[in-house]
Design a protein around this motif. Structure first.
Motif, PDB file in Angstrom:
ATOM      1  N   ILE A  83       0.663  -8.311   6.185  1.00  0.00           N
ATOM      2  CA  ILE A  83       0.240  -7.806   4.874  1.00  0.00           C
ATOM      3  C   ILE A  83      -0.873  -8.701   4.315  1.00  0.00           C
ATOM      4  CG2 ILE A  83       0.921  -7.482   2.459  1.00  0.00           C
ATOM      5  CD1 ILE A  83       3.615  -6.489   3.397  1.00  0.00           C
ATOM      6  N   LEU A  84      -0.708  -9.997   4.440  1.00  0.00           N
ATOM      7  CA  LEU A  84      -1.704 -10.919   3.891  1.00  0.00           C
ATOM      8  C   LEU A  84      -3.059 -10.800   4.587  1.00  0.00           C
ATOM      9  CD1 LEU A  84       0.445 -14.140   3.300  1.00  0.00           C
ATOM     10  CD2 LEU A  84      -0.493 -12.607   1.566  1.00  0.00           C
ATOM     11  N   GLY A  86      -4.121  -8.052   6.099  1.00  0.00           N
ATOM     12  CA  GLY A  86      -4.600  -6.675   6.036  1.00  0.00           C
ATOM     13  C   GLY A  86      -4.346  -5.887   7.305  1.00  0.00           C
ATOM     14  N   ASP A  89      -1.307  -2.377   5.667  1.00  0.00           N
ATOM     15  CA  ASP A  89      -1.671  -2.078   4.279  1.00  0.00           C
ATOM     16  C   ASP A  89      -0.484  -2.291   3.356  1.00  0.00           C
ATOM     17  OD1 ASP A  89      -4.423  -1.207   4.747  1.00  0.00           O
ATOM     18  OD2 ASP A  89      -3.502   0.474   5.817  1.00  0.00           O
ATOM     19  N   MET A 113       0.849 -10.913  -2.538  1.00  0.00           N
ATOM     20  CA  MET A 113       1.343  -9.640  -2.023  1.00  0.00           C
ATOM     21  C   MET A 113       1.803  -8.858  -3.246  1.00  0.00           C
ATOM     22  SD  MET A 113       3.626 -11.450   0.954  1.00  0.00           S
ATOM     23  CE  MET A 113       4.336  -9.971   1.674  1.00  0.00           C
ATOM     24  N   ASN A 246      -0.876  -4.911   0.529  1.00  0.00           N
ATOM     25  CA  ASN A 246      -1.991  -5.841   0.591  1.00  0.00           C
ATOM     26  C   ASN A 246      -2.789  -5.794  -0.715  1.00  0.00           C
ATOM     27  OD1 ASN A 246      -5.174  -5.818   1.291  1.00  0.00           O
ATOM     28  ND2 ASN A 246      -4.156  -7.372   2.528  1.00  0.00           N
ATOM     29  N   LYS A 247      -3.235  -6.927  -1.180  1.00  0.00           N
ATOM     30  CA  LYS A 247      -3.948  -7.027  -2.454  1.00  0.00           C
ATOM     31  C   LYS A 247      -5.211  -6.161  -2.468  1.00  0.00           C
ATOM     32  CE  LYS A 247      -6.369 -10.419  -5.337  1.00  0.00           C
ATOM     33  NZ  LYS A 247      -6.787 -11.837  -5.451  1.00  0.00           N
TER      34      LYS A 247
END
Length: 411
Positions: A83-84, A86, A89, A113, A246-247
């Motif tokens: 997630i971090l 990418g 997603d 996150m 993900n941000k």
């Protein structure tokens, strides 16, 4: 000469026009490609991955116009990393993981996150090995500490397993140990991925574990251990898994994220219909998903717990694993984030209190959820930031004053 100049001007005009058309065409193609670009969502093999899996299986992602690919992941640490970076997603995730990672308990401090929505409540369990069989009964908290002490004296070490530092299973385990009066400094607490819990207990690597279903049920079915307590007995309707994203994805593809959330929210509603739980168990029990016994999955989804160790059956009605509950489940509460971070201070993960409210505000996409809920006519609860107590530990937690709670709660 003048005619030649006019011809040249016309030629360059046509070239410029063609270039402009090409640029707009490429831009349109890029936009269209991005709209159909696959969205990658991960999950860990647990029963509560059902909202994401069933949204896929029921065609709900397609219904809302998003191309979603779901992938089975090996561990929560793997989910965090993907997630971090990418690579994912978003994912089915421990609701407290973003706070654990951001505060440095379970990752690099400051890593963001985002929580888009909640997926379920309840439905985890603490399983003890057969060494405790006949010595500790179901919910028999008074006998836990003496039995642990006797085992420590005989074997010098007692080991419990959870799935991620600062994750929900870690917090339920530590709350259980505190309620039982077990000094956590005398116990070894290790991290094991959920699908590996039963195999590790089978070979004697731990005395107990806290994990999501169906693995507690599988351990009982196989006669490897027994359910000492379900997490809904620790905290009825506790928050459990969340859709964590993900941000950059949450910022750059906001509209697509809303569509994903709508599909999952509809799946949560579908999952709470009792008649749909057999179909759910049949699907998620398959190898590409949880890869476990369908009957065990279905029984615990229905609140029918065969405890193991000749303890009989416990029936949960209304407080088994739930996914929607009229909107009560899916709203991501900042008070729950603050409670989780207070546990990090309580159990020594953090030496000082973090900026609870600022972190909750930063990581929870509460306004986005409210927007999605409104579009689907789902009621948003009005209980966030109000004081509450756990079922087992009656100590009042006021999210506006965690310090007061930490002065009186058991360690």
């Amino acid at each position: 000469m003048e005619k030649s100049t006019q011809k040249t001007a016309k030629f360059f005009s046509r070239v410029l026009l063609a270039a402009i058309v090409t640029v707009f065409s490429l831009s349109a193609m890029k936009t269209n490609a991005q709209a159909g670009e696959p969205i990658k969502l991960g999950f860990i093999p647990l029963t509560d991955c059902s909202p994401i899996v069933m949204a896929k299986e029921l065609g709900l992602f397609k219904k809302y116009g998003v191309n979603v690919v779901v992938t089975k992941e090996s561990s929560w640490a793997n989910v965090r990393d993907k997630i971090l970076t990418g690579e994912l997603d978003g994912a089915h995730c421990l609701y407290s993981m973003p706070f654990s990672v951001y505060t440095g308990v379970g990752g690099k401090a400051g890593s963001e996150m985002k929580i888009a929505m909640m997926l379920n409540s309840n439905g985890q369990a603490i399983t003890l090995s057969n060494d405790f069989c006949g010595k500790v009964g179901f919910k028999d908290m008074a006998k836990v500490a003496p039995v642990v002490a006797a085992k420590l004296k005989a074997e010098k070490e007692v080991t419990f397993a959870m799935t991620f530092p600062g994750g929900t299973h870690d917090l339920w385990l530590r709350n259980w140990l505190a309620a039982a009066g077990v000094n956590q400094k005398t116990s070894k607490i290790i991290t094991i991925p959920p699908p590996q819990m039963v195999a590790n207990m089978k070979v004697g690597n731990m005395d107990g574990f806290c994990v999501g279903e169906p693995w507690g049920g599988v351990a009982a079915m196989q006669g490897i251990g027994f359910t000492q307590i379900a997490t809904q007995d620790i905290w009825k309707d506790h928050p459990e898994k969340a859709l964590v994203v993900n941000k950059d994805f949450s910022a750059k593809r906001r509209e697509d994220l809303k569509k994903v959330m709508k599909a999952i929210l509809e799946a949560c509603m579908w999952l709470d219909v009792p008649a749909n739980r057999k179909k759910t168990a049949d699907i998620i029990g398959k190898a590409p998903y949880v890869n476990a016994n369908n009957d065990v999955i279905q029984d615990r989804l229905n609140g029918e717990y065969n405890l193991g160790c000749k303890l009989g059956q416990k029936i949960y009605k209304g407080d088994q694993m739930v996914f929607h509950k009229g909107g009560l489940v899916n709203f991501p509460r900042k008070s729950h984030a603050i409670w989780a971070m207070a546990q990090y201070v309580r159990f020594g993960y953090l030496k000082e209190a973090p900026n609870y409210k600022a972190i909750a505000d930063k990581l929870i996409l509460q306004d986005l959820y409210k927007e999605v809920a409104a579009s689907m006519k789902v009621k948003v609860p009005a209980d966030d930031m109000k004081p509450f107590s756990l079922t087992m530990d009656k100590t009042v937690f006021n999210p506006a004053n965690p310090a007061a709670y930490l002065k009186v709660v058991k360690r």
